[in-house]
Structure formats: structure tokens, C-alpha cells
Design a protein around this motif. Structure first.
Motif, PDB file in Angstrom:
ATOM      1  N   UNK A  76      -6.210 -15.256 -39.423  1.00 57.41           N
ATOM      2  CA  UNK A  76      -7.474 -14.704 -39.623  1.00 57.41           C
ATOM      3  C   UNK A  76      -8.212 -15.373 -38.396  1.00 57.41           C
ATOM      4  N   UNK A  77      -8.027 -16.553 -38.099  1.00 61.02           N
ATOM      5  CA  UNK A  77      -8.857 -16.990 -36.831  1.00 61.02           C
ATOM      6  C   UNK A  77      -8.376 -16.189 -35.559  1.00 61.02           C
ATOM      7  N   UNK A  78      -7.211 -15.606 -35.427  1.00 58.23           N
ATOM      8  CA  UNK A  78      -6.694 -14.800 -34.434  1.00 58.23           C
ATOM      9  C   UNK A  78      -7.319 -13.810 -34.330  1.00 58.23           C
ATOM     10  N   UNK A  79      -7.571 -13.211 -35.421  1.00 59.30           N
ATOM     11  CA  UNK A  79      -8.233 -11.849 -35.310  1.00 59.30           C
ATOM     12  C   UNK A  79      -9.884 -12.100 -34.968  1.00 59.30           C
ATOM     13  N   UNK A  80     -10.404 -12.859 -35.717  1.00 60.16           N
ATOM     14  CA  UNK A  80     -11.773 -13.169 -35.459  1.00 60.16           C
ATOM     15  C   UNK A  80     -12.117 -13.540 -33.721  1.00 60.16           C
ATOM     16  N   UNK A  81     -11.366 -14.296 -33.321  1.00 59.61           N
ATOM     17  CA  UNK A  81     -11.817 -14.996 -32.007  1.00 59.61           C
ATOM     18  C   UNK A  81     -11.276 -14.388 -30.838  1.00 59.61           C
ATOM     19  N   UNK A  82      -9.826 -13.733 -31.222  1.00 60.00           N
ATOM     20  CA  UNK A  82      -9.004 -13.215 -29.891  1.00 60.00           C
ATOM     21  C   UNK A  82      -8.539 -11.801 -29.978  1.00 60.00           C
ATOM     22  N   UNK A  83      -9.133 -11.237 -31.156  1.00 61.93           N
ATOM     23  CA  UNK A  83      -8.741  -9.791 -31.154  1.00 61.93           C
ATOM     24  C   UNK A  83      -7.452  -9.529 -31.482  1.00 61.93           C
ATOM     25  N   UNK A  84      -6.814 -10.331 -32.255  1.00 63.28           N
ATOM     26  CA  UNK A  84      -5.339 -10.209 -32.701  1.00 63.28           C
ATOM     27  C   UNK A  84      -4.286 -11.005 -31.680  1.00 63.28           C
ATOM     28  N   UNK A  85      -5.049 -11.563 -30.633  1.00 61.94           N
ATOM     29  CA  UNK A  85      -3.846 -12.274 -29.798  1.00 61.94           C
ATOM     30  C   UNK A  85      -4.575 -13.624 -29.464  1.00 61.94           C
ATOM     31  N   UNK A  86      -3.745 -14.727 -29.416  1.00 59.63           N
ATOM     32  CA  UNK A  86      -4.431 -16.014 -29.011  1.00 59.63           C
ATOM     33  C   UNK A  86      -3.463 -16.552 -27.818  1.00 59.63           C
ATOM     34  N   UNK A  87      -4.233 -17.205 -26.865  1.00 64.19           N
ATOM     35  CA  UNK A  87      -3.851 -17.787 -25.759  1.00 64.19           C
ATOM     36  C   UNK A  87      -2.896 -18.964 -26.258  1.00 64.19           C
ATOM     37  N   UNK A  88      -1.833 -19.384 -25.506  1.00 61.49           N
ATOM     38  CA  UNK A  88      -0.845 -20.300 -25.899  1.00 61.49           C
ATOM     39  C   UNK A  88      -0.268 -20.307 -27.055  1.00 61.49           C
ATOM     40  N   UNK A  89      -0.495 -19.322 -27.820  1.00 66.72           N
ATOM     41  CA  UNK A  89       0.428 -19.159 -29.023  1.00 66.72           C
ATOM     42  C   UNK A  89       1.971 -19.295 -29.000  1.00 66.72           C
ATOM     43  N   UNK A  90       2.399 -18.694 -27.796  1.00 66.00           N
ATOM     44  CA  UNK A  90       3.901 -18.944 -27.414  1.00 66.00           C
ATOM     45  C   UNK A  90       4.024 -19.724 -25.915  1.00 66.00           C
ATOM     46  N   UNK A  91       5.187 -20.353 -26.057  1.00 62.21           N
ATOM     47  CA  UNK A  91       5.624 -20.791 -24.812  1.00 62.21           C
ATOM     48  C   UNK A  91       7.105 -20.339 -24.329  1.00 62.21           C
ATOM     49  N   UNK A  92       7.348 -20.141 -23.020  1.00 67.29           N
ATOM     50  CA  UNK A  92       8.835 -19.615 -22.865  1.00 67.29           C
ATOM     51  C   UNK A  92       9.321 -20.615 -21.760  1.00 67.29           C
ATOM     52  N   UNK A  93      10.526 -21.299 -22.101  1.00 66.46           N
ATOM     53  CA  UNK A  93      10.916 -22.223 -21.293  1.00 66.46           C
ATOM     54  C   UNK A  93      12.297 -21.602 -20.745  1.00 66.46           C
ATOM     55  N   UNK A  94      12.402 -21.475 -19.554  1.00 66.65           N
ATOM     56  CA  UNK A  94      13.820 -20.987 -18.869  1.00 66.65           C
ATOM     57  C   UNK A  94      14.574 -22.004 -18.417  1.00 66.65           C
ATOM     58  N   UNK A  95      15.975 -22.082 -18.847  1.00 65.51           N
ATOM     59  CA  UNK A  95      16.909 -22.755 -18.819  1.00 65.51           C
ATOM     60  C   UNK A  95      17.974 -22.211 -17.496  1.00 65.51           C
ATOM     61  N   UNK A  96      18.089 -23.200 -16.528  1.00 62.85           N
ATOM     62  CA  UNK A  96      19.163 -22.577 -15.522  1.00 62.85           C
ATOM     63  C   UNK A  96      20.473 -22.920 -16.241  1.00 62.85           C
ATOM     64  N   UNK A  97      21.442 -21.705 -16.252  1.00 64.77           N
ATOM     65  CA  UNK A  97      22.694 -22.227 -16.850  1.00 64.77           C
ATOM     66  C   UNK A  97      23.874 -21.983 -15.568  1.00 64.77           C
ATOM     67  N   UNK A  98      23.238 -21.905 -14.356  1.00 63.83           N
ATOM     68  CA  UNK A  98      24.085 -21.851 -13.172  1.00 63.83           C
ATOM     69  C   UNK A  98      24.731 -23.219 -12.950  1.00 63.83           C
TER      70      UNK A  98
END
Length: 280
Positions: A76-98
Motif C-alpha cells: 500500500x505504501x508502494x502504491x501511494x508514494x512510488x506508483x507501484x515501484x519503490x527504489x532500493x526494493x531489490x539489490x542484485x549482487x553479481x558473483x564472479x565464478x571464473x
């Protein structure tokens, strides 16, 4: 904010790969990962997706849409303030497997307390998705990258302890004969330590040499079968020859040096000793 189908990858704005040979972990720096974003994972990477500190999923090679359920309150907070999208909701960490190479250097003491410089190259990689989770959970990083230098800050003391354990009980001249044992000892200690962080050790290469250049030269001369005294004489003769002294060969063989018909230098005692009385 970026479009809902934006692509998340390890390429920069100019299309160049960020995950170089010195990068173990890369934290995607933007806050535009939202539901519907596409995570692109290269064949030599893992991608760990986090949401508000919790690990949601680990991805291998491919492209995946970000789609996870929302909590009622946060939704509900996301819909009200960010139009359905919130910043920093997700984080992607890439791991080098080489396979990556890490180098550490230091100083150890032989049994005679002679300084020895060592250099160790060891090769590491993150093998499985479970190991990628271990790395994210246990290895802290600063900013948006974790480098091989950061890993070495943790593992360097382990290498130093393993090397000193063997070198401190080994005579200086026999250190290089123990290289194989030294590699095995460092590998054993290092693998046990790195496993905590989900890092697999592939191989270890160790090089040890005396810190003093003169000591290295003397050991090299002894390797030709010279005694300690002869090695010192030949080393001194080499230095004399480099300075253009014609008496260098005499030093090498331990013979006195004379010029033409001149008499060799005699001990002072030969002139001060009392002469025997003349016979009548």
C-alpha cells in the motif's frame, strides 16, 4: 525512474564488462530494480537477488524477470508514494565464478633468523550457488565491489602463519628443498579458511628467496660445491673483478699478490723478533 522492463547486467553505460579479473563481487549500483526488471546473468557469473536485506534467489546463466510477492502493508505504501515501484526494493549482487588469481607477499625468518622474502600466488573461484550465498553472507565489502585484494586482506595472515610454521624450523640452505611441502601446507591452511566464505582454492604457488642479495650470491656459489670459505673468497673476487682490481684471481684461490720482483708483505713480527746470537 527507469522503465519497468529495464535490463540489469554487469555492463556499464558504454557496454564494457565491469566484472574484471580482480572483481570477486559486484553490487549493482542503481536503485531501478523493480518488479518486471530483467536480470541478465552471464555464463561466468552468479547473481544473488536481495530484498530489504533478505536473500530471495540465486540465479545462474540466463535472463530472469524480477517478480516476487509484496507484503500488504508495504504494498500500500508502494502504491501511494512510488506508483507501484519503490527504489532500493531489490539489490542484485553479481558473483564472479571464473578462476581468479590472488597474490600475497611477506617476510619470514629461517632457523638461523635470516630474513626470507616469499611470494604466494593462489587461484580461487566460487563453485556453486550455495557458495555464492556464503560469500554474500560472510564476506563484507565496501562500496559496490569486492576485489581480490580485499580477499587477500583476510587470507594473507593465514598464508604468513603457514609459511613461518615451516621456514622457522628449516636451515636457510634447505628452504628451497621444502617448497613442495610448503605449498601443501599453505594450501591446506588456506582452503580450510576460504571455505568459510564459499571460496574454493584451486592451486598454490610459493616462491621463497633470501632478502639479502649477498646471501643469495653465496648460496648460489655453494651450489657449485664450494665450501663456505671458498664461497666467500669467490664472492669477494667477483666484487673485486667488477671494480677492475687485478688481484681478484688471487683472492679467489687464496694466494698472496706480488707485483714484479717485489717481495710479498711479511708479518710485523718477523722484524721485531730478537735475532739469535751469532755463533763464535
Amino acid at each position: 525512474m527507469a522503465g519497468i522492463r529495464n535490463v540489469i547486467s554487469t555492463l556499464d553505460s558504454s557496454g564494457q564488462e565491469i566484472m574484471g579479473p580482480e572483481v570477486v563481487l559486484f553490487h549493482y549500483p542503481s536503485n531501478d530494480i523493480v518488479n518486471g526488471s530483467l536480470l541478465t546473468v552471464e555464463s561466468n557469473h552468479f547473481c544473488v537477488l536481495k530484498s530489504r536485506g533478505a536473500i530471495l534467489q540465486v540465479y545462474e546463466t540466463g535472463q530472469y524477470p524480477v517478480d516476487t510477492p509484496q507484503s500488504v502493508l508495504f504494498g500500500s505504501i508502494q502504491q501511494a508514494f512510488y506508483g507501484g515501484q519503490s527504489p532500493w526494493q531489490y539489490e542484485a549482487l553479481y558473483i564472479n565464478r571464473s578462476k581468479l588469481v590472488v597474490r600475497t607477499e611477506g617476510t619470514a625468518l629461517s632457523r638461523e633468523m635470516a630474513e626470507m622474502n616469499y611470494g604466494v600466488d593462489y587461484y580461487i573461484h566460487v563453485d556453486t550457488a550455495q557458495d555464492a550465498v556464503k560469500l554474500v553472507q560472510h564476506m563484507p565489502y565496501r562500496g559496490h565491489v569486492l576485489t581480490t585484494k580485499d580477499v587477500n586482506d583476510y587470507s594473507g595472515p593465514v598464508v604468513e602463519q603457514a609459511i613461518n610454521q615451516l621456514i622457522q624450523v628449516t636451515p636457510l640452505e634447505q628452504v628451497n628443498e621444502k617448497i613442495h611441502d610448503l605449498c601443501d601446507l599453505v594450501s591446506s591452511h588456506l582452503q580450510e579458511f576460504l571455505a568459510i566464505y564459499g571460496i574454493t582454492l584451486n592451486s598454490v604457488k610459493v616462491l621463497v628467496r633470501p632478502s639479502d642479495e649477498r646471501m643469495k650470491a653465496l648460496i648460489s656459489l655453494k651450489a657449485f660445491g664450494l665450501s663456505e670459505l671458498d664461497a666467500v673468497r669467490y664472492y669477494t673476487a667477483i666484487l673485486m673483478a667488477e671494480r677492475g682490481l687485478v688481484s681478484a684471481p688471487n683472492m679467489a684461490v687464496g694466494a698472496p699478490f706480488t707485483i714484479g720482483a717485489a717481495q710479498p708483505t711479511l708479518p710485523v713480527g718477523s722484524f721485531t723478533d730478537p735475532k739469535p746470537p751469532r755463533q763464535a
